[in-house]
Design a protein around this motif. Structure first.
Motif, PDB file in Angstrom:
ATOM      1  N   ALA A   1       0.253  -1.143   4.269  1.00  0.00           N
ATOM      2  CA  ALA A   1       0.152  -0.949   3.047  1.00  0.00           C
ATOM      3  C   ALA A   1       0.689  -1.460   1.672  1.00  0.00           C
ATOM      4  CB  ALA A   1       0.944   0.911   2.738  1.00  0.00           C
ATOM      5  N   VAL A   2       1.700  -2.156   1.829  1.00  0.00           N
ATOM      6  CA  VAL A   2       2.221  -2.922   0.936  1.00  0.00           C
ATOM      7  C   VAL A   2       0.533  -4.039   0.767  1.00  0.00           C
ATOM      8  CG1 VAL A   2       3.936  -5.213   0.612  1.00  0.00           C
ATOM      9  CG2 VAL A   2       3.895  -3.420   2.308  1.00  0.00           C
ATOM     10  N   PHE A   3      -0.034  -4.645   1.779  1.00  0.00           N
ATOM     11  CA  PHE A   3      -1.185  -4.975   1.669  1.00  0.00           C
ATOM     12  C   PHE A   3      -2.232  -4.752   0.006  1.00  0.00           C
ATOM     13  CE2 PHE A   3       0.906  -7.770   4.777  1.00  0.00           C
ATOM     14  CZ  PHE A   3       0.560  -9.534   3.661  1.00  0.00           C
ATOM     15  N   ASP A   4      -2.037  -3.788   0.778  1.00  0.00           N
ATOM     16  CA  ASP A   4      -3.007  -2.600   0.571  1.00  0.00           C
ATOM     17  C   ASP A   4      -3.156  -2.117  -0.930  1.00  0.00           C
ATOM     18  OD1 ASP A   4      -4.371  -2.217   3.024  1.00  0.00           O
ATOM     19  OD2 ASP A   4      -3.722  -0.078   3.508  1.00  0.00           O
ATOM     20  N   ALA A   5      -1.295  -2.127  -1.291  1.00  0.00           N
ATOM     21  CA  ALA A   5      -0.690  -1.920  -2.547  1.00  0.00           C
ATOM     22  C   ALA A   5      -1.517  -2.712  -3.032  1.00  0.00           C
ATOM     23  CB  ALA A   5       0.435  -1.443  -3.138  1.00  0.00           C
ATOM     24  N   ILE A   6      -1.244  -4.481  -3.230  1.00  0.00           N
ATOM     25  CA  ILE A   6      -1.327  -5.969  -3.893  1.00  0.00           C
ATOM     26  C   ILE A   6      -2.872  -5.317  -4.430  1.00  0.00           C
ATOM     27  CG2 ILE A   6      -1.475  -8.081  -3.897  1.00  0.00           C
ATOM     28  CD1 ILE A   6       1.165  -7.799  -1.733  1.00  0.00           C
ATOM     29  N   SER A   7      -3.209  -5.750  -3.415  1.00  0.00           N
ATOM     30  CA  SER A   7      -5.105  -5.757  -3.399  1.00  0.00           C
ATOM     31  C   SER A   7      -5.608  -4.785  -4.919  1.00  0.00           C
ATOM     32  CB  SER A   7      -5.559  -4.986  -2.445  1.00  0.00           C
ATOM     33  OG  SER A   7      -5.902  -4.027  -1.629  1.00  0.00           O
ATOM     34  N   VAL A   8      -4.605  -3.303  -4.821  1.00  0.00           N
ATOM     35  CA  VAL A   8      -5.175  -2.402  -5.715  1.00  0.00           C
ATOM     36  C   VAL A   8      -4.484  -2.518  -7.293  1.00  0.00           C
ATOM     37  CG1 VAL A   8      -6.165  -1.037  -4.215  1.00  0.00           C
ATOM     38  CG2 VAL A   8      -3.666  -0.474  -5.427  1.00  0.00           C
ATOM     39  N   ALA A   9      -3.183  -2.906  -7.109  1.00  0.00           N
ATOM     40  CA  ALA A   9      -2.515  -2.897  -8.747  1.00  0.00           C
ATOM     41  C   ALA A   9      -3.439  -3.527  -9.517  1.00  0.00           C
ATOM     42  CB  ALA A   9      -1.235  -3.657  -7.766  1.00  0.00           C
ATOM     43  N   GLU A  10      -2.753  -2.870 -10.692  1.00  0.00           N
ATOM     44  CA  GLU A  10      -3.713  -3.790 -12.151  1.00  0.00           C
ATOM     45  C   GLU A  10      -2.636  -5.388 -12.285  1.00  0.00           C
ATOM     46  OE1 GLU A  10      -6.326  -3.121 -13.611  1.00  0.00           O
ATOM     47  OE2 GLU A  10      -6.926  -1.596 -12.386  1.00  0.00           O
ATOM     48  N   PRO A  11      -2.658  -5.726 -13.386  1.00  0.00           N
ATOM     49  CA  PRO A  11      -1.906  -7.263 -13.285  1.00  0.00           C
ATOM     50  C   PRO A  11      -0.728  -6.917 -13.869  1.00  0.00           C
ATOM     51  CG  PRO A  11      -4.155  -7.860 -13.572  1.00  0.00           C
ATOM     52  CD  PRO A  11      -4.425  -6.599 -12.816  1.00  0.00           C
ATOM     53  N   GLY A  12       0.652  -7.103 -14.196  1.00  0.00           N
ATOM     54  CA  GLY A  12       1.529  -6.921 -14.706  1.00  0.00           C
ATOM     55  C   GLY A  12       2.037  -5.645 -13.826  1.00  0.00           C
ATOM     56  N   SER A  13       1.785  -5.023 -12.974  1.00  0.00           N
ATOM     57  CA  SER A  13       2.337  -4.033 -12.040  1.00  0.00           C
ATOM     58  C   SER A  13       3.511  -4.300 -11.597  1.00  0.00           C
ATOM     59  CB  SER A  13       1.391  -3.019 -11.332  1.00  0.00           C
ATOM     60  OG  SER A  13       0.404  -2.357 -12.298  1.00  0.00           O
ATOM     61  N   VAL A  14       4.301  -3.431 -10.848  1.00  0.00           N
ATOM     62  CA  VAL A  14       5.177  -3.677 -10.028  1.00  0.00           C
ATOM     63  C   VAL A  14       5.806  -2.959  -8.777  1.00  0.00           C
ATOM     64  CG1 VAL A  14       7.940  -4.141  -9.999  1.00  0.00           C
ATOM     65  CG2 VAL A  14       7.286  -4.625 -11.435  1.00  0.00           C
TER      66      VAL A  14
END
Length: 209
Positions: free
Chosen positions: A60-73
């Motif tokens: 799920a960490v890799f899934d989150a990176i793939s959908v996160a907008e620039p500037g997200s934490v």
């Protein structure tokens, strides 16, 4: 929300911003003291993308990176697991490619030399060489708990060497204004102290010490 995050980011270089943000939130909303920066000087502010892992599965960490907008934490609820790492060099490089602002992990991190050299702000509760394993489980952008504090997608994350503070989304605009007021009052108190004037242990401004 963009204006609030930009305003907080502009204040990060002044140092110790999390302390003032916590004060502005009535001395609350800081994650437990177990959350520490992986490298000295790390700091970030951004909108939370939440992750709930399953056991030692870090998919799920890799899934989150793939959908996160620039500037997200990324805020990763790994249920306090410290015997496996949910972040390392590979996730750091993927996050940098997505122009993310940082990662906060209620669990382990590894590859700390690479993370430091790459300059990506990471805050975790443990350091361990053991890597998590992919298994296709977990969830992204769901309500989570991290360090005893509830975190929802879209909340604001502020992190520096003092720790990590979560600003609930609905409180963010007022919190920024309160932070600015507290910082101005703080500078007046510090100026008095520098001139040798007596300064009380706690000012009339709530939260200042």
């Amino acid at each position: 929300m963009t204006a609030v995050i930009d305003g907080l980011r502009a204040l990060l270089p002044s140092g110790d911003l999390t302390c003032v943000v916590s004060d502005a939130l009535d001395r609350g909303w800081a994650l437990s003291g177990a959350f520490r920066p992986v490298w000295s000087g790390a700091c970030c502010a951004g909108e939370a993308v939440t992750v709930r892992t399953f056991g030692t599965d870090l998919s799920a960490v890799f899934d989150a990176i793939s959908v996160a907008e620039p500037g997200s934490v990324l805020v990763i609820d790994s249920h306090g697991i410290t015997g496996a790492a949910f972040w390392g060099e590979r996730t750091t490089r993927a996050a940098l490619a997505r122009r993310l602002a940082g990662a906060v992990i209620d669990g382990g991190c590894r590859d700390v030399t690479a993370v430091r050299q790459l300059g990506f702000p990471v805050f975790s509760t443990a350091i361990t060489p053991n890597a998590g394993l992919p298994g296709g489980r977990g969830a992204v952008n769901v309500p989570i708990q991290a360090g005893g504090i509830p975190v929802s997608p879209g909340d604001v994350v502020v992190a520096d060497e003092n720790g990590v503070v979560i600003v609930p989304q609905h409180l963010a605009p007022g919190t920024l204004e309160r932070v600015r007021v507290l910082l101005a009052a703080e500078q007046q108190v510090f100026a008095q102290a520098d001139r040798g004037m007596a300064v009380p242990p706690e000012s009339t401004e709530k939260g200042m010490v």
